[in-house]
Write an enzyme that holds these catalytic residues in place. Structure first.
Site, PDB file in Angstrom:
ATOM      1  N   ASP A 232       0.821  -1.220   0.000  1.00 27.85           N
ATOM      2  CA  ASP A 232       0.000   0.000   0.000  1.00 27.85           C
ATOM      3  C   ASP A 232       0.849   1.261   0.000  1.00 27.85           C
ATOM      4  O   ASP A 232       2.065   1.223   0.202  1.00 27.85           O
ATOM      5  CB  ASP A 232      -1.077  -0.034   1.083  1.00 27.85           C
ATOM      6  CG  ASP A 232      -0.605   0.414   2.453  1.00 27.85           C
ATOM      7  OD1 ASP A 232       0.602   0.696   2.609  1.00 27.85           O
ATOM      8  OD2 ASP A 232      -1.453   0.489   3.350  1.00 27.85           O
TER       9      ASP A 232
ATOM     10  N   GLU B 254      -6.016   2.416  -0.768  1.00 30.83           N
ATOM     11  CA  GLU B 254      -4.703   2.539  -1.397  1.00 30.83           C
ATOM     12  C   GLU B 254      -3.940   1.221  -1.323  1.00 30.83           C
ATOM     13  O   GLU B 254      -2.731   1.192  -1.411  1.00 30.83           O
ATOM     14  CB  GLU B 254      -3.911   3.690  -0.764  1.00 30.83           C
ATOM     15  CG  GLU B 254      -3.444   3.479   0.676  1.00 30.83           C
ATOM     16  CD  GLU B 254      -4.464   3.891   1.735  1.00 30.83           C
ATOM     17  OE1 GLU B 254      -5.684   3.855   1.458  1.00 30.83           O
ATOM     18  OE2 GLU B 254      -4.038   4.243   2.851  1.00 30.83           O
TER      19      GLU B 254
END
Ligand SMILES: [Mg+2]
Length: 421
Positions: free
Chosen positions: A303, A346
């Site tokens: 991420d 994300e």
């Protein structure tokens, strides 16, 4: 009683009088008699009046009966009017000439009254019947032509009838052009997986039988091309006497829409890489395969570091752009066999068909690619990676839990790094 208009052409006034008086006593029809003493006058009446049948003398000065018949039969407006010759000639040649020039029948002079009446009535009825038949055919064709579906009638080799929809699709003027340029509709079916077509070595006359067998169990679709564009149709067959009625329904739009829906269901709308749903399905399949063929694979969860700060500093539009840019960048370093998806927010997931050592190297190189990239409007971005290898009897959740743990470790130890578990 029906009114019918009869035109009598004879160069002798007495003959015209006799014929007229006979016809006036008819019972089946009520006749209006028009008379002409020469071909010229007769043709003039023909163009003015709606004549149902013509009684025509053969021997006349100037234009004789044969010539007159030829003129009548060569005119589109008058060619369907029956002509009965009334002639004194009895020789074979003269009689056959009557038919050659387009006559429908002949009666000898002097004529029998009953014969004249019944011949006239017979030809009027015949004309009515063929008119009704033509009307019926026209009516049926119109019904077919009003359909958006392609409808054609075939004996499996030769196409007997087609509707406008199919002619328009192929840009054919009429049935004759269809028969000449296409022949059998099956010649137009594109050979492709999932679509019905005729095999090269197949007995061509059997294609409908094969199609019917197939249709017993499933819906059948065919693909045809027009101007380099592909069209998809469902196909139905109805047997009628010795013929097959084939109906093709264009489902191109629905098919394309389905593909779109399918795409929407499998791909992340923002980044256009797989979504979590699709990833789960593909990894589930991958685990099933790994159980059988013992092939290893690694699972990577990564991420974006401090992504919340990116959104807060630069706004969501630029935040979204970073997600898209990272997706493109990572995607450019994967192959078709690798599974790359947006896990949510994300977070991204990846699988590679390699062992853990190689998996760590791949993750490390991806980390560097991202670190070295200059993201438009945002500048530098880094990512943290958790890597794990599939172990026997792993379920998706087991793999995910290990990768998550490794990712947590990477975050804890300062971000922008790769950890394994
Ligand atoms: Mg005469």
């Amino acid at each position: 009683m029906m009114n019918k208009n009869i035109l009598c052409i004879d160069d002798i006034q007495a003959n015209l009088f006799t014929i007229s008086s006979v016809l006036e006593v008819a019972v089946d029809y009520k006749y209006n008699i028009f008379t002409a003493l020469c071909a010229h006058d007769g043709l003039e009446i023909l163009l003015k009046e709606k004549i149902d049948i013509i009684l025509l003398d053969v021997m006349m000065p100037e234009i004789d009966g044969y010539e007159t018949a030829k003129i009548i039969k060569s005119n589109k407006k008058t060619k369907n009017i029956p002509i009965i010759f009334v002639t004194a000639k009895k020789d074979d040649e003269s009689i056959s000439r009557c038919y050659e020039v387009g006559g429908d029948d002949y009666i000898n002079k002097p004529f029998n009254y009953v014969e004249l009446l019944s011949r006239v009535a017979f030809h009027l009825k015949l004309k009515e019947k063929s008119y009704l038949l033509a009307k019926e055919r026209e009516f049926n064709q119109n019904i077919l032509d009003l359909q958006n579906n392609f409808i054609l009638v075939t004996d499996s080799r030769k196409t007997i009838s087609v509707n406008n929809a199919i002619l328009n699709f192929f840009d054919f003027k009429n049935l004759a052009e269809f028969q000449e340029k296409c022949g059998c509709i099956a010649n137009k079916f594109i050979k492709e997986d999932g679509y019905f077509s005729i095999a090269k070595d197949e007995n061509r006359s059997l294609w409908i039988e094969n199609l019917l067998k197939k249709l017993d169990n499933e819906d059948v679709v065919v693909k045809m091309m027009k101007n380099n564009e592909e069209f998809v149709f469902t196909i139905k067959v109805n047997k009628y006497q010795d013929y097959f009625i084939i109906t093709l329904t264009d489902i191109t739009q629905i098919t394309n829409q389905n593909l779109e829906y399918k795409h929407d269901a499998n791909f992340d709308a923002l980044t256009q890489i797989y979504n979590r749903n699709m990833f789960n399905r593909l990894v589930f399949k991958k685990i099933s395969m790994a159980k059988v063929n013992k092939k290893p694979f690694v699972f990577i969860l990564f991420d974006i570091d401090l992504f919340k700060k990116v959104n807060d500093t630069y706004g969501h539009l630029l935040g979204d752009k970073v997600l898209k840019d990272i997706s493109r960048l990572v995607e450019s370093h994967t192959r078709d066999s690798d599974i790359f998806a947006r896990w949510g927010g994300e977070e991204f997931t990846l699988t590679f068909d390699v062992r853990i050592k190689k998996g760590m190297e791949i993750a490390e190189s991806l980390r560097k690619y991202i670190e070295n990239e200059n993201f438009e409007g945002v500048g530098k971005i880094t990512c943290s990676f958790g890597v794990t290898q599939y172990k026997e009897n792993d379920k998706i959740d087991d793999i995910l839990a290990r990768a998550d743990k490794a990712l947590y470790e990477a975050k804890q130890s300062g971000r922008n790094r790769v950890c394994q578990a």
